[in-house]
Motif scaffolding. Structure first.
Motif, PDB file in Angstrom:
ATOM      1  N   VAL A  85       5.451  27.416  24.300  1.00  0.00           N
ATOM      2  CA  VAL A  85       6.193  27.028  25.508  1.00  0.00           C
ATOM      3  C   VAL A  85       7.689  27.020  25.197  1.00  0.00           C
ATOM      4  O   VAL A  85       8.500  27.549  25.952  1.00  0.00           O
ATOM      5  N   LEU A  86       8.039  26.441  24.060  1.00  0.00           N
ATOM      6  CA  LEU A  86       9.459  26.365  23.712  1.00  0.00           C
ATOM      7  C   LEU A  86      10.040  27.743  23.437  1.00  0.00           C
ATOM      8  O   LEU A  86      11.180  28.035  23.814  1.00  0.00           O
ATOM      9  N   SER A  87       9.251  28.609  22.795  1.00  0.00           N
ATOM     10  CA  SER A  87       9.837  29.911  22.464  1.00  0.00           C
ATOM     11  C   SER A  87      10.059  30.747  23.717  1.00  0.00           C
ATOM     12  O   SER A  87      10.957  31.575  23.750  1.00  0.00           O
ATOM     13  N   VAL A  88       9.284  30.483  24.774  1.00  0.00           N
ATOM     14  CA  VAL A  88       9.522  31.212  26.040  1.00  0.00           C
ATOM     15  C   VAL A  88      10.660  30.551  26.816  1.00  0.00           C
ATOM     16  O   VAL A  88      11.573  31.205  27.299  1.00  0.00           O
ATOM     17  N   GLU A  89      10.609  29.215  26.916  1.00  0.00           N
ATOM     18  CA  GLU A  89      11.557  28.507  27.797  1.00  0.00           C
ATOM     19  C   GLU A  89      12.921  28.279  27.128  1.00  0.00           C
ATOM     20  O   GLU A  89      13.912  28.082  27.818  1.00  0.00           O
ATOM     21  N   GLU A  90      12.965  28.260  25.836  1.00  0.00           N
ATOM     22  CA  GLU A  90      14.217  28.075  25.085  1.00  0.00           C
ATOM     23  C   GLU A  90      15.121  26.986  25.657  1.00  0.00           C
ATOM     24  O   GLU A  90      16.206  27.259  26.179  1.00  0.00           O
ATOM     25  N   PRO A  91      14.675  25.725  25.589  1.00  0.00           N
ATOM     26  CA  PRO A  91      15.540  24.655  26.103  1.00  0.00           C
ATOM     27  C   PRO A  91      16.834  24.557  25.297  1.00  0.00           C
ATOM     28  O   PRO A  91      16.882  24.969  24.137  1.00  0.00           O
ATOM     29  N   PHE A  92      17.833  24.002  25.941  1.00  0.00           N
ATOM     30  CA  PHE A  92      19.124  23.775  25.274  1.00  0.00           C
ATOM     31  C   PHE A  92      18.928  22.767  24.147  1.00  0.00           C
ATOM     32  O   PHE A  92      19.472  22.903  23.056  1.00  0.00           O
ATOM     33  N   LEU A  93      18.122  21.740  24.449  1.00  0.00           N
ATOM     34  CA  LEU A  93      17.877  20.675  23.468  1.00  0.00           C
ATOM     35  C   LEU A  93      16.519  20.044  23.757  1.00  0.00           C
ATOM     36  O   LEU A  93      16.177  19.817  24.917  1.00  0.00           O
ATOM     37  N   LEU A  94      15.759  19.792  22.711  1.00  0.00           N
ATOM     38  CA  LEU A  94      14.506  19.026  22.845  1.00  0.00           C
ATOM     39  C   LEU A  94      14.705  17.711  22.122  1.00  0.00           C
ATOM     40  O   LEU A  94      15.093  17.698  20.950  1.00  0.00           O
ATOM     41  N   MET A  95      14.446  16.609  22.827  1.00  0.00           N
ATOM     42  CA  MET A  95      14.551  15.294  22.173  1.00  0.00           C
ATOM     43  C   MET A  95      13.147  14.739  21.939  1.00  0.00           C
ATOM     44  O   MET A  95      12.294  14.741  22.844  1.00  0.00           O
ATOM     45  N   ILE A  96      12.942  14.253  20.721  1.00  0.00           N
ATOM     46  CA  ILE A  96      11.647  13.695  20.308  1.00  0.00           C
ATOM     47  C   ILE A  96      11.934  12.328  19.708  1.00  0.00           C
ATOM     48  O   ILE A  96      12.924  12.157  18.980  1.00  0.00           O
ATOM     49  N   GLY A  97      11.106  11.351  19.993  1.00  0.00           N
ATOM     50  CA  GLY A  97      11.298  10.005  19.441  1.00  0.00           C
ATOM     51  C   GLY A  97      11.039   9.988  17.942  1.00  0.00           C
ATOM     52  O   GLY A  97      10.147  10.679  17.442  1.00  0.00           O
ATOM     53  N   SER A  98      11.815   9.187  17.238  1.00  0.00           N
ATOM     54  CA  SER A  98      11.604   9.044  15.789  1.00  0.00           C
ATOM     55  C   SER A  98      10.493   8.024  15.567  1.00  0.00           C
ATOM     56  O   SER A  98      10.719   6.900  15.121  1.00  0.00           O
ATOM     57  N   THR A  99       9.286   8.441  15.917  1.00  0.00           N
ATOM     58  CA  THR A  99       8.090   7.609  15.738  1.00  0.00           C
ATOM     59  C   THR A  99       7.224   8.311  14.694  1.00  0.00           C
ATOM     60  O   THR A  99       7.587   9.394  14.223  1.00  0.00           O
ATOM     61  N   ALA A 100       6.087   7.718  14.369  1.00  0.00           N
ATOM     62  CA  ALA A 100       5.204   8.379  13.391  1.00  0.00           C
ATOM     63  C   ALA A 100       4.850   9.778  13.881  1.00  0.00           C
ATOM     64  O   ALA A 100       4.889  10.759  13.126  1.00  0.00           O
ATOM     65  N   MET A 101       4.556   9.890  15.188  1.00  0.00           N
ATOM     66  CA  MET A 101       4.201  11.201  15.739  1.00  0.00           C
ATOM     67  C   MET A 101       5.397  12.148  15.728  1.00  0.00           C
ATOM     68  O   MET A 101       5.311  13.289  15.275  1.00  0.00           O
ATOM     69  N   GLY A 102       6.527  11.665  16.198  1.00  0.00           N
ATOM     70  CA  GLY A 102       7.716  12.516  16.303  1.00  0.00           C
ATOM     71  C   GLY A 102       8.179  13.022  14.953  1.00  0.00           C
ATOM     72  O   GLY A 102       8.556  14.190  14.798  1.00  0.00           O
ATOM     73  N   ARG A 103       8.141  12.135  13.948  1.00  0.00           N
ATOM     74  CA  ARG A 103       8.615  12.535  12.624  1.00  0.00           C
ATOM     75  C   ARG A 103       7.662  13.537  11.971  1.00  0.00           C
ATOM     76  O   ARG A 103       8.046  14.314  11.121  1.00  0.00           O
ATOM     77  N   ASP A 104       6.403  13.505  12.402  1.00  0.00           N
ATOM     78  CA  ASP A 104       5.431  14.464  11.881  1.00  0.00           C
ATOM     79  C   ASP A 104       5.576  15.818  12.581  1.00  0.00           C
ATOM     80  O   ASP A 104       5.558  16.866  11.944  1.00  0.00           O
ATOM     81  N   LEU A 105       5.726  15.763  13.897  1.00  0.00           N
ATOM     82  CA  LEU A 105       5.680  16.996  14.697  1.00  0.00           C
ATOM     83  C   LEU A 105       6.992  17.785  14.675  1.00  0.00           C
ATOM     84  O   LEU A 105       6.985  19.021  14.606  1.00  0.00           O
TER      85      LEU A 105
END
Ligand SMILES: Cc1cc2nc3c(=O)[nH]c(=O)nc-3n(C[C@H](O)[C@H](O)[C@H](O)COP(=O)(O)OP(=O)(O)OC[C@H]3O[C@@H](n4cnc5c(N)ncnc54)[C@H](O)[C@@H]3O)c2cc1C
Length: 332
Positions: A85-105
């Motif tokens: 999805v990201l490689s097609v849509e190419e967002p300007f910025l993706l924000m992810i929370g610095s949580t256990a999940m976010g830091r892993d993904l």
């Protein structure tokens, strides 16, 4: 490359985590500066209702991937769905929370996409088309300003409790665009067998606005009751330095510091904590720090906004009593 600011929504027990709202609020400001839209990315199973809540908090577009294989977070499944999805849509910025999940993904996505990534962001700005993030470094002794170079996808992994969540507006609606999911179960190399929630009487430390924290000066597990009383009066969470955890006085998830949690509350009350660098690494980002310590030379006083030189066994009950009195007066 679009000008849109994307936010990865994160759920716990079927409800969005507070960090999701914090990121949506920040994304609204950044999207205005970038001239794009706020896009929320929600993955899960049976999350058809997610869009309305995300819209109320600022999402203008919600991309939903709804599949039983996404019910529990796994690196393989989430990365497999999000990367194309990201490689097609190419967002300007993706924000992810610095949580256990976010830091892993987040690093996994960055590696697959060749995207720039900044972790532990305590501030994110868009200026003249560039994204600049601020992050604490060297156990918070210094602050680095980091600019993303080039035009590729940028990923900011943002610390919780930095941005205020926006006031929800239930009248807002978002365009909902489903993501078609074709996951091969055999390609998901890990399986969540069981989730054991930690029984906590108060909010998780990373989401708490007020934390009352105890150290070796508490002398034993029975005295954490004093802190709980103060925390209850303030609507706060209870945390600790490392020695109470090592001594088995409190569970592991209480620990704040280099090997514990990083917290950013509005108010941090340190009781019987000396202020070792490894502890400061986890809490020096707190807006207001109150230290209660009987040693006037304790290093914690060098970063405290307010200091009480005194015996915590005297000061903490008095403080709790005063907070209850003031709260009672304001309710009365
Ligand atoms: C690799 C590594 C990682 C580490 N990670 C962490 C971490 O994540 N988090 C962490 O906290 N530590 C961590 N540590 C340990 C850290 O170095 C300190 O040992 C620890 O933070 C000290 O905890 P403390 O302040 O509770 O205890 P102490 O340093 O023993 O301080 C106790 C304080 O209580 C005060 N006191 C005593 N009685 C009273 C009283 N009645 N009233 C008021 N004040 C009183 C004393 O004056 C003293 O200042 C780590 C260490 C290492 C080597």
């Amino acid at each position: 490359m679009s000008s849109d600011i994307w936010v990865l929504a994160e759920y716990a027990g079927g409800r969005p985590r507070k960090i999701t709202y914090e990121l949506l609020g920040k994304a609204s400001t950044l999207a205005q500066e970038a001239g794009g839209q706020v896009v929320a990315l929600a993955l899960g199973s049976g999350i058809a209702d997610a869009a309305q809540d995300l819209a109320a908090h600022g999402a203008e577009v919600v991309r939903v991937a709804d599949d039983p294989l996404l019910a529990q977070y796994t690196t393989d499944a989430y990365a497999a769905v999000i990367e194309p999805v990201l490689s097609v849509e190419e967002p300007f910025l993706l924000m992810i929370g610095s949580t256990a999940m976010g830091r892993d993904l987040a690093p996994r996505l960055a590696a697959r996409l060749g995207a720039g990534i900044v972790t532990d962001c305590a501030a994110v700005e868009v200026a003249d088309g560039a994204v600049v993030a601020t992050r604490p470094v060297m156990t918070r002794k210094a602050i680095a300003r980091v600019a993303f170079r080039g035009d590729g996808i940028r990923i900011a992994v943002v610390l919780p409790n930095i941005f205020a969540p926006p006031r929800p507006d239930p009248s807002r609606a978002a365009e909902v665009l489903p993501i078609s999911v074709t996951l091969d179960p055999a390609a998901i190399r890990t399986q969540v067998l069981e989730v054991k929630a930690i029984a906590r009487e108060t909010l998780p430390l990373t989401e708490a606005d007020i934390i009352v924290s105890g150290g070796r000066g508490l002398r034993g597990p029975e005295h954490f009751g004093l802190l709980k009383e103060l925390a209850q009066a303030l609507g706060a969470a209870v945390g600790s330095s490392r020695p109470p955890v090592d001594s088995g006085w409190v569970p592991h998830d209480y620990e704040i510091g280099q090997t514990g949690k990083t917290v950013n509350p509005q108010l941090y009350i340190a009781c019987g904590i000396s202020g070792a660098p490894q502890h400061l690494a986890g809490m020096s980002g707190s807006r207001t720090i109150v230290a209660i310590n009987k040693d006037p030379q304790a290093p914690i006083f060098s970063i405290a906004s307010y200091g009480v030189v005194g015996d915590l066994f005297v000061v903490v009950p008095l403080l709790a009593e005063e907070v209850r009195r003031l709260r009672g007066a304001s309710h009365g």
